[in-house]
Design an enzyme around this catalytic site. Structure first.
Site, PDB file in Angstrom:
ATOM      1  N   LYS A 191       1.463  36.548  11.685  1.00 21.68           N
ATOM      2  CA  LYS A 191       2.668  37.364  11.555  1.00 21.68           C
ATOM      3  C   LYS A 191       3.253  37.670  12.928  1.00 21.68           C
ATOM      4  CE  LYS A 191       1.369  39.892   7.355  1.00 21.68           C
ATOM      5  NZ  LYS A 191       2.500  39.464   6.515  1.00 21.68           N
ATOM      6  N   ARG A 215      -3.300  36.985  -2.896  1.00 23.46           N
ATOM      7  CA  ARG A 215      -3.546  36.284  -4.165  1.00 23.46           C
ATOM      8  C   ARG A 215      -4.853  35.492  -4.117  1.00 23.46           C
ATOM      9  NH1 ARG A 215       2.109  33.302  -3.478  1.00 23.46           N
ATOM     10  NH2 ARG A 215       2.447  35.211  -2.273  1.00 23.46           N
TER      11      ARG A 215
END
Ligand code: BES
Ligand code: MN
Ligand code: ZN
Length: 497
Positions: free
Chosen positions: A278, A352
C-alpha cells in the site's frame, strides 16, 4: 471512565443531582421537562430562548447555573433541532451531545430527561437503551499507551439517571452488555499493531473464556492450520514474523442439540498490502484491519454477559499481512481448506484469503447461520461512505433480520446484490478462483469470493471498511457492528425481550 446507569422518577425541579439535562426544540418549543424547569425558575429558559442564547439547534447545548426554584445547581439545555424532523437518529445524536458536554464538567452525576421525549415508533426501553449507549460511547477514552497520569481530584462524570417509567428497566442490563461489547471491540481496534498482534488477541480471548463459565476457547496454531490445509490463510501469514492464530470461542447458552450461530471476523492485525504494498500515506489506518475480528469478539462478550439462550461460535483468523523474503507473490496459487485453488493476483486482497479458510473451518460446528464481518474493501467505502456497513447475502430473510437489527440500534447496514452475474469477474486461467475481481463492484466481487466458501449455509457478509473506525489523527474504532450483531442475536435468543 465507565458510567453507572439507573432510572429515576424524580421531578426535574427537585432532582438531587449535580446536573439536570433537558431538551428544547428549535423555534422555542420546550419539552415537558424543559417547560417545567422554565416554569419553576420563573421563565429562565424562555428568556434565554428569546434572547437567542438558547436556539434549540440539534447538537447545541447550553449550561445554566443556579436557577432559582431548581434544586440541581446546573441545568444542561440540549438542542433537539426542528420538532417535525425529530426521529430516532436525532435522539441518539442529542444524547451523545449531552454526554459530551457532561464529561467535560466537574461533576459526578446527572439526571437526564431526554428519555421522556417521544421518539416516533420507539418505546421508553428503546430510548433508555439508546441514551445509555450514546453516553457510554462518549465516555470511552483510549488511554492504554499514554504515560499514566495522576488521577485528577475533581469529580468525574460517572453516574447518569434517566427519567423513565419502571417498565423501561430491562433496557439497563441490555445497554450495559452492549456497551461492554462495544468497548471491548473499540479497545482492541485502537491498540497499536505492535501490541495487538495475533498472539495478543488470542490471549485476550483465552482470558475471557477463563473468566466466564459456559465459555470455551481454542486457539489453532500454524501447525494445526497446516494440517487442516488452510493454504490461503497461511499464504497471507507467511510474510510475517508474527505467527497466525485461529481463535475459536464457544458459548453454550442452549441445549447440546441446538445448532450454533456462527460469527466470523477478519483479524488482520496490520495490513501493509504485502508485496502489493500500500502507499505509505494513511497506511497507519490499517491497524484497524482487525476490527471485524474485534467486533465478533465484542458481540460474543455482550452475548455472554446477557446469557443469551443460544449457542454461539465465534471464529477469528488473526494474521498480519507483511511483505518480505518469505511473503507470497502476486500470481502464487494456494489451495484452500475447501480444496478450491486460488490465484493470488493481489496480495492486498488478503482479507478474503484468511476468511475463506475460517468460513470453511466454522462449518464443522454445523452452524444454522454464519455471519462474517470484515474491513474488506475500499470499494465499500466508496459505495456507502462511512455511515452504513455493506450487507451481502443471498438469503432475503436473513437480510431482513440484519437490516432490522441495524435500524433498531442505528448501526445501519445497506444491502448490495450478490447476483451470479458478478461471479465471472473472479475467473482466471490458473486456478479455480482469482482473489480479485477487477475494476468494478469491488465490494460485491469480494462478497462473491466469500460466497464460494459458504455454499449450502445461510450466510451473510458485512463489509465494515467504512464503519469500523473514524478517520483522522484522533480517529477511534467505533465498535460497529457490535450493536447490530447483538440485537440480531437478542432477536434470535430464547430469552428475547
Ligand atoms: N483492508 C483493506 C480494505 C480497506 C481499505 C479497508 C481502506 C478500509 C480502508 C483490504 O485488505 C484491501 O486492501 N482491499 C483492497 C482490495 C483490492 C486489492 C481488490 C482494496 O480495497 O483496495
Ligand atoms: Mn489489504
Ligand atoms: Zn485488509
Amino acid at each position: 471512565m465507565t458510567i453507572q446507569f439507573s432510572l429515576t422518577d424524580q421531578a426535574p425541579e427537585t432532582a438531587t443531582t449535580a446536573c439536570v439535562v433537558v431538551g428544547v426544540f428549535e423555534e422555542r418549543m420546550l419539552t415537558v421537562a424543559a417547560a417545567r424547569v422554565d416554569e419553576k425558575s420563573g421563565g429562565a429558559i424562555k428568556r434565554l430562548s428569546e434572547a437567542g442564547d438558547i436556539n434549540g439547534k440539534l447538537c447545541s447545548s447550553q449550561l445554566l447555573f443556579a436557577l432559582p426554584g431548581i434544586t440541581a445547581p446546573r441545568v444542561l439545555v440540549v438542542g433537539l433541532g426542528e420538532q417535525k424532523k425529530f426521529d430516532a437518529a436525532r435522539f441518539q445524536r442529542a444524547c451523545g451531545e449531552a454526554a459530551r458536554a457532561l464529561k467535560s464538567l466537574p461533576l459526578d452525576s446527572a439526571v437526564s430527561y431526554l428519555t421522556e421525549i417521544e421518539v416516533p415508533g420507539k418505546d421508553a426501553a428503546w430510548s433508555v437503551r439508546t441514551a445509555a449507549l450514546a453516553t457510554d460511547a462518549q465516555a470511552y477514552r483510549y488511554t492504554a499507551t499514554f504515560k499514566p497520569r495522576d488521577k485528577a481530584k475533581i469529580p468525574e462524570f460517572s453516574a447518569l439517571a434517566f427519567a423513565a417509567p419502571a417498565s423501561a428497566a430491562s433496557a439497563l442490563p441490555t445497554a450495559n452488555a452492549i456497551a461492554a461489547g462495544v468497548r471491548y471491540a473499540r479497545e482492541l481496534g485502537n491498540l497499536p499493531p505492535n501490541i495487538c498482534t495475533p498472539a495478543y488477541i488470542a490471549e485476550q480471548a483465552e482470558k475471557f473464556a477463563h473468566e466466564h463459565p459456559g465459555v470455551s476457547c481454542e486457539v489453532l496454531e500454524e501447525e494445526d492450520m497446516g494440517k487442516l490445509g488452510m493454504g490461503a490463510l497461511l499464504g497471507v501469514a507467511q510474510g510475517s514474523a508474527n505467527e497466525p492464530k485461529l481463535i475459536v470461542l464457544q458459548w453454550r447458552g442452549a441445549g447440546e442439540n441446538d445448532k450454533p450461530y456462527a460469527l466470523v471476523g477478519k483479524g488482520i492485525t496490520f495490513d501493509t498490502g504485502g508485496i502489493s504494498i500500500k502507499p505509505s500515506a494513511g497506511m497507519e489506518e490499517m491497524k484497524f484491519d482487525m476490527c471485524g475480528g474485534a467486533s465478533v469478539l465484542g458481540a460474543f462478550v455482550s452475548a455472554v454477559e446477557l446469557k443469551l439462550k443460544l449457542n454461539l461460535v465465534c471464529v477469528v483468523p488473526a494474521v498480519e499481512n507483511m511483505p518480505g523474503g518469505k511473503a507470497q507473490r502476486p500470481s502464487d496459487v494456494v489451495t484452500t481448506m475447501s480444496g478450491q485453488t486460488v490465484e493470488v493476483l493481489n496480495t492486498d486482497a488478503e482479507g478474503r484469503l484468511i476468511l475463506c479458510d475460517a468460513l470453511t473451518y466454522v462449518q464443522k460446528f454445523k452452524p444454522q447461520v454464519i455471519i462474517d464481518t470484515a474491513t474488506l474493501t475500499g470499494a465499500c467505502v466508496v459505495a456507502l461512505g462511512k455511515h452504513a456497513s455493506g450487507l451481502m447475502t443471498r438469503d432475503d430473510d436473513l437480510a431482513a433480520e440484519l437490516l432490522a437489527a441495524g435500524e433498531t440500534t442505528l448501526d445501519r447496514a445497506w444491502r448490495l446484490p450478490l447476483w451470479d452475474d458478478y461471479q465471472s469477474q473472479l475467473d482466471t486461467g490458473y486456478a479455480d478462483i482469482a482473489n480479485i475481481g477487477g475494476k468494478y463492484a469491488g465490494a460485491i466481487t469480494a462478497g462473491c469470493f466469500l460466497s464460494r466458501f459458504t455454499e449450502g449455509f445461510r450466510w451473510a457478509h458485512l463489509d465494515i471498511a467504512g464503519t469500523a473506525w473514524e478517520d483522522g489523527r484522533k480517529g477511534s474504532a467505533t465498535g460497529r457492528p457490535v450493536p447490530l450483531l447483538v440485537q440480531w442475536l437478542i432477536d434470535r435468543a430464547g430469552n428475547r425481550e
